[in-house]
Design a protein around this motif. Structure first.
Motif, mmCIF file in Angstrom:
data_model
loop_
_atom_site.group_PDB
_atom_site.id
_atom_site.type_symbol
_atom_site.label_atom_id
_atom_site.label_comp_id
_atom_site.label_asym_id
_atom_site.label_seq_id
_atom_site.Cartn_x
_atom_site.Cartn_y
_atom_site.Cartn_z
ATOM 1 N N ASN A 110 -0.910 7.992 -7.955
ATOM 2 C CA ASN A 110 0.270 7.534 -7.221
ATOM 3 C C ASN A 110 0.280 6.023 -7.058
ATOM 4 O O ASN A 110 1.296 5.369 -7.216
ATOM 5 C CB ASN A 110 0.315 8.203 -5.840
ATOM 6 C CG ASN A 110 0.674 9.673 -5.937
ATOM 7 O OD1 ASN A 110 1.182 10.124 -6.950
ATOM 8 N ND2 ASN A 110 0.400 10.421 -4.884
ATOM 9 N N GLU A 111 -0.869 5.445 -6.708
ATOM 10 C CA GLU A 111 -0.938 4.013 -6.495
ATOM 11 C C GLU A 111 -0.762 3.245 -7.802
ATOM 12 O O GLU A 111 -0.288 2.111 -7.795
ATOM 13 C CB GLU A 111 -2.278 3.647 -5.850
ATOM 14 C CG GLU A 111 -2.411 4.132 -4.409
ATOM 15 C CD GLU A 111 -1.351 3.527 -3.506
ATOM 16 O OE1 GLU A 111 -1.018 2.345 -3.669
ATOM 17 O OE2 GLU A 111 -0.840 4.241 -2.634
ATOM 18 N N ALA A 113 2.828 2.934 -8.147
ATOM 19 C CA ALA A 113 3.286 1.994 -7.121
ATOM 20 C C ALA A 113 3.040 0.557 -7.562
ATOM 21 O O ALA A 113 3.862 -0.330 -7.312
ATOM 22 C CB ALA A 113 2.575 2.270 -5.798
ATOM 23 N N PHE A 155 3.875 1.877 6.425
ATOM 24 C CA PHE A 155 2.777 1.566 5.509
ATOM 25 C C PHE A 155 1.452 1.506 6.270
ATOM 26 O O PHE A 155 0.434 2.060 5.820
ATOM 27 C CB PHE A 155 3.049 0.229 4.813
ATOM 28 C CG PHE A 155 1.867 -0.338 4.082
ATOM 29 C CD1 PHE A 155 1.454 0.188 2.875
ATOM 30 C CD2 PHE A 155 1.148 -1.409 4.608
ATOM 31 C CE1 PHE A 155 0.358 -0.333 2.193
ATOM 32 C CE2 PHE A 155 0.059 -1.938 3.942
ATOM 33 C CZ PHE A 155 -0.338 -1.400 2.731
ATOM 34 N N ALA A 200 -2.589 -1.000 -4.319
ATOM 35 C CA ALA A 200 -1.652 -0.472 -5.314
ATOM 36 C C ALA A 200 -1.775 -1.219 -6.633
ATOM 37 O O ALA A 200 -1.878 -0.611 -7.705
ATOM 38 C CB ALA A 200 -0.220 -0.564 -4.772
ATOM 39 N N HIS A 240 3.465 9.477 1.932
ATOM 40 C CA HIS A 240 2.973 8.721 0.776
ATOM 41 C C HIS A 240 4.079 8.401 -0.232
ATOM 42 O O HIS A 240 4.200 7.241 -0.673
ATOM 43 C CB HIS A 240 1.820 9.466 0.105
ATOM 44 C CG HIS A 240 0.934 8.580 -0.718
ATOM 45 N ND1 HIS A 240 1.374 7.939 -1.861
ATOM 46 C CD2 HIS A 240 -0.357 8.211 -0.556
ATOM 47 C CE1 HIS A 240 0.389 7.228 -2.375
ATOM 48 N NE2 HIS A 240 -0.670 7.372 -1.592
ATOM 49 N N PRO A 241 4.924 9.369 -0.631
ATOM 50 C CA PRO A 241 6.007 9.019 -1.569
ATOM 51 C C PRO A 241 6.989 8.012 -0.972
ATOM 52 O O PRO A 241 7.486 7.132 -1.683
ATOM 53 C CB PRO A 241 6.684 10.374 -1.832
ATOM 54 C CG PRO A 241 5.653 11.393 -1.500
ATOM 55 C CD PRO A 241 4.871 10.815 -0.361
ATOM 56 N N THR A 296 5.416 4.664 -1.236
ATOM 57 C CA THR A 296 5.332 4.248 -2.637
ATOM 58 C C THR A 296 6.672 3.818 -3.202
ATOM 59 O O THR A 296 6.792 2.766 -3.848
ATOM 60 C CB THR A 296 4.765 5.399 -3.493
ATOM 61 O OG1 THR A 296 3.459 5.733 -3.036
ATOM 62 C CG2 THR A 296 4.693 4.995 -4.965
ATOM 63 N N TYR A 297 7.708 4.608 -2.942
ATOM 64 C CA TYR A 297 8.993 4.383 -3.605
ATOM 65 C C TYR A 297 9.990 3.586 -2.770
ATOM 66 O O TYR A 297 11.003 3.137 -3.301
ATOM 67 C CB TYR A 297 9.623 5.721 -3.991
ATOM 68 C CG TYR A 297 8.748 6.575 -4.866
ATOM 69 C CD1 TYR A 297 8.284 6.082 -6.077
ATOM 70 C CD2 TYR A 297 8.376 7.855 -4.480
ATOM 71 C CE1 TYR A 297 7.469 6.857 -6.887
ATOM 72 C CE2 TYR A 297 7.559 8.644 -5.285
ATOM 73 C CZ TYR A 297 7.112 8.136 -6.489
ATOM 74 O OH TYR A 297 6.301 8.902 -7.277
#
Length: 436
Positions: A20-21, A24, A80, A143, A297-298, A301-302
């Protein structure tokens, strides 16, 4: 070569986090480039007008009015920091930092990676107009760093990715403490007391084992507002809330009984409905900390990090603005202080037998990790905003952060590519250090 099945359950959270990171990191790069180009284009006025556009939140007779830039920096970044706090708590209790030897290596490396950059910055700017920026080169952007490692794929061992994750988490904890103790203005005691009371209620809820995330969401919203009005930085509310969210799971007996009593699914829509019920049942059997971490988390990230990058990476370099003594301090701290501090303090921890290197990781890899730790982007830009009220000094700091982060990424990736192709030399170096 696939991982042994016995290791997969333990390593899956790390692998998922790394993946995921990595995305990101790529997204942040694109947004940062876009913001920088926009701020130096013929449409720059539109960019800065957007940042300074005010939005207000009204609740009864109370009104909170902040610019779009401040909503991103004080509002979204609190989410965050909530994620950072959840990760810190998880790793300390059940993760990599729960093991003393593994924790010692990460803590030692992070301590060196914070102290030396701050020292080098102070050496250049101590006593000058940029003295307050010593905290800027202390942080690592997890990230970006893990994004670079992901691009290298199997050329680097999984143990290095896990180490860099743990290092960045400890690093973030250090950054939180620096913000709380050194970048806080005058305090409003009334709102500080209300924040303390709200946090106490959240801690009590966690202690009593209240597992509904709605409770922590409501308390978190009040805590954020009270911390914002108290004079502490609002993002600290995210870390404080994370410490209250319980990591223990609900009593599994009831869930297991429900699963055992559930009839065998039939075909068609009834089967799909039953499977969805079972999926929801299994999800609710997780701890509130894990559920909250996976839920936000999403979003971080987004949405959160790209919005922050859009609001902060747009640095105009025209009109005489450019690199200066503050930029030099940041560059030295991130590009020289970080790798020296990370590798030097890690070597001391291993030399005095307080820690050991991760499996298949040698000192050549550790140098690469130290270089990647010099990618300070998100946290360094964040601290820059707190450290400098002067626009010219803030521009110098941001340019230093952006340039250092790009160079650290290139140097770290290049170094790891070289040492990955010369594994024998790396093992020989590792053996030589161990033999001393």
């Amino acid at each position: 070569m696939s991982l042994p099945s016995v290791l997969k359950p333990a390593l899956t959270p790390f692998i998922r986090f790394v993946q995921n990171e990595a995305f990101a990191g790529v997204l942040l790069v694109c947004v940062a480039i876009f913001a920088f180009a926009w701020a130096n284009s013929p449409w720059a006025a539109n960019y800065f007008d957007l940042r300074s556009t005010y939005f207000k939140l009204t609740l009864g007779s109370s009104e909170l009015k902040l610019s779009l830039e401040h909503w991103a920096n004080d509002g979204l970044m609190a989410v965050f920091f909530l994620l950072v706090g959840l990760e810190i708590k998880r790793e300390l209790l059940i993760g990599e930092l729960a093991s003393r030897r593994k924790a010692t290596l990460a803590v030692a490396a992070a301590a060196g990676g914070m102290l030396l950059p701050a020292g080098l910055y102070a050496l250049v700017n101590g006593g000058g107009v940029g003295a307050s920026g010593w905290g800027v080169p202390m942080a690592t952007d997890i990230a970006f760093a893990l994004g670079v490692l992901a691009l290298l794929g199997s050329r680097v061992p999984l143990g290095l990715k896990i180490f860099l994750t743990a290092l960045a988490i400890v690093d973030d904890l250090g950054a939180v403490l620096v913000i709380a103790f050194f970048y806080t203005a005058g305090l409003n005691l009334a709102f500080l007391a209300l924040a303390a009371l709200t946090w106490g209620l959240a801690l009590f809820a966690g202690w009593r084992g209240l597992f509904s995330l709605k409770i922590y969401a409501v308390l978190g919203a009040f805590l954020w507002f009270f911390v914002l009005e108290s004079g502490l930085h609002a993002t600290l509310a995210g870390v404080l809330l994370a410490l209250a969210v319980p990591i223990r799971r609900p009593d599994p007996a009831g869930y297991l009984a429900s699963l055992n009593a559930a009839p065998r699914p039939t075909e068609g829509e009834e089967e799909e409905a039953r499977l969805l019920d079972l999926e929801d049942l299994l999800e609710r059997s997780q701890s509130p900390l894990h559920r909250l971490e996976h839920a936000i988390h999403p979003f971080v990230t987004y949405a959160v990090l790209p919005a922050f990058a859009l609001m902060n990476a747009g640095v105009a370099i025209g009109g005489g603005a450019g690199l200066g003594v503050v930029s030099l301090g940041v560059l030295l701290g991130l590009l020289l202080g970080k790798p020296l501090g990370v590798v030097g303090f890690a070597w001391l921890a291993v030399r005095f037998k307080l820690a050991s290197l991760p499996d298949r990781v040698h000192w050549g890899h550790m140098v690469g990790a130290g270089l990647l730790a010099g990618i300070g982007f998100t946290m360094s830009l964040f601290v820059s905003n707190l450290a400098f009220g002067n626009e010219a000094l803030l521009t110098q700091a941001k340019l230093g952060v952006l340039l250092a982060s790009v160079l650290a990424a290139v140097l770290g990736a290049g170094w790891l590519l070289v040492v990955s192709k010369s594994g024998v030399e790396g093992e020989a170096l590792d053996g030589a250090v161990s033999a001393e």
